[in-house]
Each structure stands twice: as C-alpha cells, then as structure tokens.
Design a protein around this motif. Sequence first.
Motif, PDB file in Angstrom:
ATOM      1  N   GLN A  22      -6.820   0.047 -14.047  1.00  0.00           N
ATOM      2  CA  GLN A  22      -6.067  -1.190 -13.821  1.00  0.00           C
ATOM      3  C   GLN A  22      -5.139  -1.019 -12.625  1.00  0.00           C
ATOM      4  OE1 GLN A  22      -4.137  -2.910 -17.224  1.00  0.00           O
ATOM      5  NE2 GLN A  22      -3.019  -4.378 -15.995  1.00  0.00           N
ATOM      6  N   ALA A  23      -5.134  -2.009 -11.751  1.00  0.00           N
ATOM      7  CA  ALA A  23      -4.308  -1.968 -10.540  1.00  0.00           C
ATOM      8  C   ALA A  23      -2.899  -2.468 -10.843  1.00  0.00           C
ATOM      9  CB  ALA A  23      -4.925  -2.812  -9.440  1.00  0.00           C
ATOM     10  N   TYR A  24      -1.918  -1.765 -10.306  1.00  0.00           N
ATOM     11  CA  TYR A  24      -0.522  -2.158 -10.421  1.00  0.00           C
ATOM     12  C   TYR A  24       0.139  -2.321  -9.056  1.00  0.00           C
ATOM     13  CZ  TYR A  24      -0.730  -1.412 -15.406  1.00  0.00           C
ATOM     14  OH  TYR A  24      -1.049  -1.514 -16.731  1.00  0.00           O
ATOM     15  N   VAL A  25      -0.591  -2.026  -7.982  1.00  0.00           N
ATOM     16  CA  VAL A  25      -0.057  -2.157  -6.623  1.00  0.00           C
ATOM     17  C   VAL A  25      -1.082  -2.884  -5.762  1.00  0.00           C
ATOM     18  CG1 VAL A  25       0.719  -0.921  -4.557  1.00  0.00           C
ATOM     19  CG2 VAL A  25       1.312  -0.045  -6.832  1.00  0.00           C
ATOM     20  N   ARG A  26      -0.611  -3.914  -5.037  1.00  0.00           N
ATOM     21  CA  ARG A  26      -1.449  -4.638  -4.075  1.00  0.00           C
ATOM     22  C   ARG A  26      -0.856  -4.389  -2.693  1.00  0.00           C
ATOM     23  NH1 ARG A  26      -0.801  -9.323  -5.796  1.00  0.00           N
ATOM     24  NH2 ARG A  26      -2.765  -9.622  -6.847  1.00  0.00           N
ATOM     25  N   VAL A  27      -1.701  -3.979  -1.763  1.00  0.00           N
ATOM     26  CA  VAL A  27      -1.285  -3.725  -0.392  1.00  0.00           C
ATOM     27  C   VAL A  27      -2.035  -4.697   0.506  1.00  0.00           C
ATOM     28  CG1 VAL A  27      -1.193  -2.040   1.473  1.00  0.00           C
ATOM     29  CG2 VAL A  27      -0.946  -1.278  -0.910  1.00  0.00           C
ATOM     30  N   VAL A  28      -1.307  -5.430   1.327  1.00  0.00           N
ATOM     31  CA  VAL A  28      -1.922  -6.321   2.309  1.00  0.00           C
ATOM     32  C   VAL A  28      -1.730  -5.668   3.673  1.00  0.00           C
ATOM     33  CG1 VAL A  28      -1.924  -8.617   3.335  1.00  0.00           C
ATOM     34  CG2 VAL A  28      -1.409  -8.347   0.899  1.00  0.00           C
ATOM     35  N   LEU A  29      -2.830  -5.411   4.362  1.00  0.00           N
ATOM     36  CA  LEU A  29      -2.775  -4.752   5.663  1.00  0.00           C
ATOM     37  C   LEU A  29      -2.357  -5.736   6.750  1.00  0.00           C
ATOM     38  CD1 LEU A  29      -6.011  -2.638   5.338  1.00  0.00           C
ATOM     39  CD2 LEU A  29      -3.648  -1.903   4.986  1.00  0.00           C
ATOM     40  N   GLU A  30      -1.471  -5.277   7.602  1.00  0.00           N
ATOM     41  CA  GLU A  30      -0.893  -6.149   8.637  1.00  0.00           C
ATOM     42  C   GLU A  30      -1.929  -6.606   9.661  1.00  0.00           C
ATOM     43  OE1 GLU A  30       3.165  -6.343  11.247  1.00  0.00           O
ATOM     44  OE2 GLU A  30       2.447  -4.399  10.586  1.00  0.00           O
ATOM     45  N   THR A  31      -2.762  -5.704  10.130  1.00  0.00           N
ATOM     46  CA  THR A  31      -3.674  -6.054  11.220  1.00  0.00           C
ATOM     47  C   THR A  31      -4.814  -6.969  10.778  1.00  0.00           C
ATOM     48  OG1 THR A  31      -4.884  -4.002  10.849  1.00  0.00           O
ATOM     49  CG2 THR A  31      -3.212  -3.999  12.576  1.00  0.00           C
ATOM     50  N   SER A  32      -5.404  -6.700   9.619  1.00  0.00           N
ATOM     51  CA  SER A  32      -6.578  -7.470   9.200  1.00  0.00           C
ATOM     52  C   SER A  32      -6.279  -8.502   8.117  1.00  0.00           C
ATOM     53  CB  SER A  32      -7.655  -6.519   8.671  1.00  0.00           C
ATOM     54  OG  SER A  32      -7.212  -5.913   7.464  1.00  0.00           O
ATOM     55  N   GLY A  33      -5.153  -8.334   7.425  1.00  0.00           N
ATOM     56  CA  GLY A  33      -4.859  -9.207   6.298  1.00  0.00           C
ATOM     57  C   GLY A  33      -5.655  -8.834   5.064  1.00  0.00           C
ATOM     58  N   GLY A  34      -6.420  -7.751   5.155  1.00  0.00           N
ATOM     59  CA  GLY A  34      -7.208  -7.279   4.026  1.00  0.00           C
ATOM     60  C   GLY A  34      -6.322  -6.800   2.893  1.00  0.00           C
ATOM     61  N   GLU A  35      -6.860  -6.847   1.693  1.00  0.00           N
ATOM     62  CA  GLU A  35      -6.104  -6.496   0.493  1.00  0.00           C
ATOM     63  C   GLU A  35      -6.707  -5.256  -0.152  1.00  0.00           C
ATOM     64  OE1 GLU A  35      -4.835  -9.483  -2.687  1.00  0.00           O
ATOM     65  OE2 GLU A  35      -6.649  -8.594  -3.522  1.00  0.00           O
ATOM     66  N   LEU A  36      -5.845  -4.322  -0.536  1.00  0.00           N
ATOM     67  CA  LEU A  36      -6.261  -3.139  -1.266  1.00  0.00           C
ATOM     68  C   LEU A  36      -5.500  -3.117  -2.586  1.00  0.00           C
ATOM     69  CD1 LEU A  36      -6.064  -0.560   1.648  1.00  0.00           C
ATOM     70  CD2 LEU A  36      -8.143  -1.532   0.659  1.00  0.00           C
ATOM     71  N   LEU A  37      -6.167  -2.701  -3.650  1.00  0.00           N
ATOM     72  CA  LEU A  37      -5.546  -2.595  -4.967  1.00  0.00           C
ATOM     73  C   LEU A  37      -5.583  -1.144  -5.418  1.00  0.00           C
ATOM     74  CD1 LEU A  37      -7.213  -5.671  -6.695  1.00  0.00           C
ATOM     75  CD2 LEU A  37      -4.954  -5.555  -5.661  1.00  0.00           C
ATOM     76  N   PHE A  38      -4.482  -0.697  -6.029  1.00  0.00           N
ATOM     77  CA  PHE A  38      -4.403   0.687  -6.475  1.00  0.00           C
ATOM     78  C   PHE A  38      -3.745   0.794  -7.843  1.00  0.00           C
ATOM     79  CE2 PHE A  38      -4.279   1.086  -1.805  1.00  0.00           C
ATOM     80  CZ  PHE A  38      -5.361   1.927  -1.616  1.00  0.00           C
TER      81      PHE A  38
END
Length: 73
Positions: free
Chosen positions: A22-38
């Motif tokens: 289960q993800a508890y952290v969402r990261v949005v990348l500045e350059t691409s706007g892509g989303e990573l979940l961790f």
Amino acid sequence: MTSALADRTLTAVDRCDRCGAQAYVRVVLETSGGELLFCAHHARAVEGRLRPLASHWHDETDRLTERTAVPED
C-alpha cells in the motif's frame, strides 16, 4: 497534474511502484508531472534522490501510527 489530484488521499488501491505494498507517499516530478507512489519503506529509501526533483511530495505515513476508535460493547 492539478493540485487537487496531487493532494487526493491515498487509498488501499494505491500501490507502491517498487514492491506493490500500500502506498503512503505520492511524488509528482517537476519536469514531467509524472506521479510515483511509494510505501513508507521505499519512500524513505529514495527520498534523498527524488525530493530535489519533485514539485509535490504528499506524505501520509503518519496514518501508519494512527489509532482508530473501537466501539465498546
């Protein structure tokens, strides 16, 4: 990515991109706007490298230690 979407509460459906927990952290990348979940573990492992690249770091790891009220009989 809109701020409203980036701030959306993570649910049990949201899974860590590294291990599937289960993800508890969402990261949005500045350059691409892509989303990573961790999950909490992998977020801590990559934080030093990813935080400088992130436009948004949404952390809900405090939910791991929350206590829920249990109704008394």
